[in-house]
Design an enzyme around this catalytic site. Structure first.
Site, PDB file in Angstrom:
ATOM      1  CG  ASP A  58      -5.090  -2.720  -5.213  1.00  0.00           C
ATOM      2  OD1 ASP A  58      -5.887  -3.144  -6.019  1.00  0.00           O
ATOM      3  OD2 ASP A  58      -4.482  -1.549  -5.353  1.00  0.00           O
ATOM      4  CG  ASP A  59      -1.815  -4.017  -1.127  1.00  0.00           C
ATOM      5  OD1 ASP A  59      -1.765  -3.704  -2.495  1.00  0.00           O
ATOM      6  OD2 ASP A  59      -1.507  -3.331  -0.154  1.00  0.00           O
ATOM      7  CG  HIS A 108      -0.453  -3.730  -6.751  1.00  0.00           C
ATOM      8  ND1 HIS A 108      -0.596  -2.509  -7.056  1.00  0.00           N
ATOM      9  CD2 HIS A 108      -0.645  -3.659  -5.411  1.00  0.00           C
ATOM     10  CE1 HIS A 108      -0.811  -1.646  -6.109  1.00  0.00           C
ATOM     11  NE2 HIS A 108      -0.751  -2.389  -4.954  1.00  0.00           N
ATOM     12  CG  HIS A 112       2.674  -2.585  -2.242  1.00  0.00           C
ATOM     13  ND1 HIS A 112       2.946  -1.391  -1.390  1.00  0.00           N
ATOM     14  CD2 HIS A 112       1.728  -2.821  -2.855  1.00  0.00           C
ATOM     15  CE1 HIS A 112       1.664  -1.045  -1.607  1.00  0.00           C
ATOM     16  NE2 HIS A 112       0.831  -1.805  -2.687  1.00  0.00           N
ATOM     17  CG  HIS A 199      -5.985  -2.757   0.314  1.00  0.00           C
ATOM     18  ND1 HIS A 199      -6.615  -1.637   0.484  1.00  0.00           N
ATOM     19  CD2 HIS A 199      -4.798  -2.479  -0.374  1.00  0.00           C
ATOM     20  CE1 HIS A 199      -5.842  -0.761  -0.231  1.00  0.00           C
ATOM     21  NE2 HIS A 199      -4.849  -1.323  -0.689  1.00  0.00           N
TER      22      HIS A 199
HETATM   23 NI    NI Z   1      -0.903  -1.777  -2.988  1.00  0.00          NI
END
Ligand code: NI
Length: 250
Positions: A58-59, A108, A112, A199
């Site tokens: 993620d991210d 996503h 965020h 991540h």
């Molecule tokens: Ni995230």
């Protein structure tokens, strides 16, 4: 042919070549972002029978994502990336490389945000902007969504025109920044059908991934994309956190 004529011919050829480099069809790129071709789905694996696991990141994309893609290439391992829209704008070549390598791309949100703090309109916008940014770069819309920090409600789910993919194993890689802890949390909790949260924006996570993959494989696990893990029968607005049908009974 005398030497002067030969030189003129050489110079003409050279100038034609130079002209072509700037104005004819583009030269094939040899950059790492463009070198991979889309990998076929692992058709040898049936996640209803085999021990499948999905590695999710993620991210990103961020500065460390290309190193992670290098590691995934080396072991021919597919993964799923849940991307932040504004990062997609910043690192389009990295996103192209992910898609070309056959990884699955997910949404996503744009920045965020915690969706439980936003209006319905803001939620729809931040999801739509991100899908559009990914489509602009790769030609394809993302097929799954992950709410930031996993925060969502059934009402929020109804605003999302994609399946929601959570996880059953949180490695907490962004808290401890310790590759060995990332590996041991994942290995302690993994089951057939698991979705592991990591991540790609942490160098310590990139460092953990090669050993994590080899330990998973040594225990008979096959890393697959979320789509392959969940069998491609996902419903929009519904949240999934593992594949209950996968491999051995949970
Ligand atoms: Ni995230």
């Amino acid at each position: 042919m005398n030497s002067r004529l030969l030189r003129i011919v050489r110079l003409s050829l050279l100038s034609l070549g130079l002209a072509c480099m700037s104005s004819c069809s583009p030269a094939p790129s040899t950059s790492p972002e463009a070198q991979s071709t889309r990998a076929p789905e692992n058709t040898q694996v049936d996640c209803a029978v085999d021990k499948c696991v999905a590695l999710t990141f993620d991210d990103g994309p961020g500065r460390t994502t290309n190193s992670l893609l290098d590691e995934l290439d080396k072991s021919d391992t597919p993964a799923t990336f849940f991307l932040i829209g504004r990062q997609v704008q910043k690192y389009p070549k990295t996103v192209q490389r992910m898609a070309n390598a056959g990884h699955q791309l997910g949404n996503h949100t744009w920045d965020h945000s915690d969706l439980t703090t936003l209006s319905d309109k803001q939620i729809k916008q931040k999801v739509a902007w991100t899908s559009a940014a990914i489509e602009k770069v790769t030609g394809d819309k993302p097929s799954v969504f992950r709410p930031p920090m996993g925060r969502h409600t059934p009402a929020i789910g109804k605003l999302i025109p994609l399946p929601l993919v959570l996880w059953d194993i949180n490695t907490r890689d962004g808290r401890h920044h310790d590759p060995q802890q990332t590996i041991s949390i994942a290995m302690d909790k993994v089951q057939p059908g698991s979705i592991i949260l990591m991540h790609d924006v942490h160098a310590t996570t990139v460092k953990a991934v090669p050993e994590l993959i080899s330990r998973l494989k040594a225990q008979g696990y096959t890393p697959v994309t979320v789509e392959q893990l969940l069998g491609g029968k996902l419903q929009n607005s519904v949240a999934y956190s593992f594949a209950p049908h996968a491999g051995v009974q949970r």
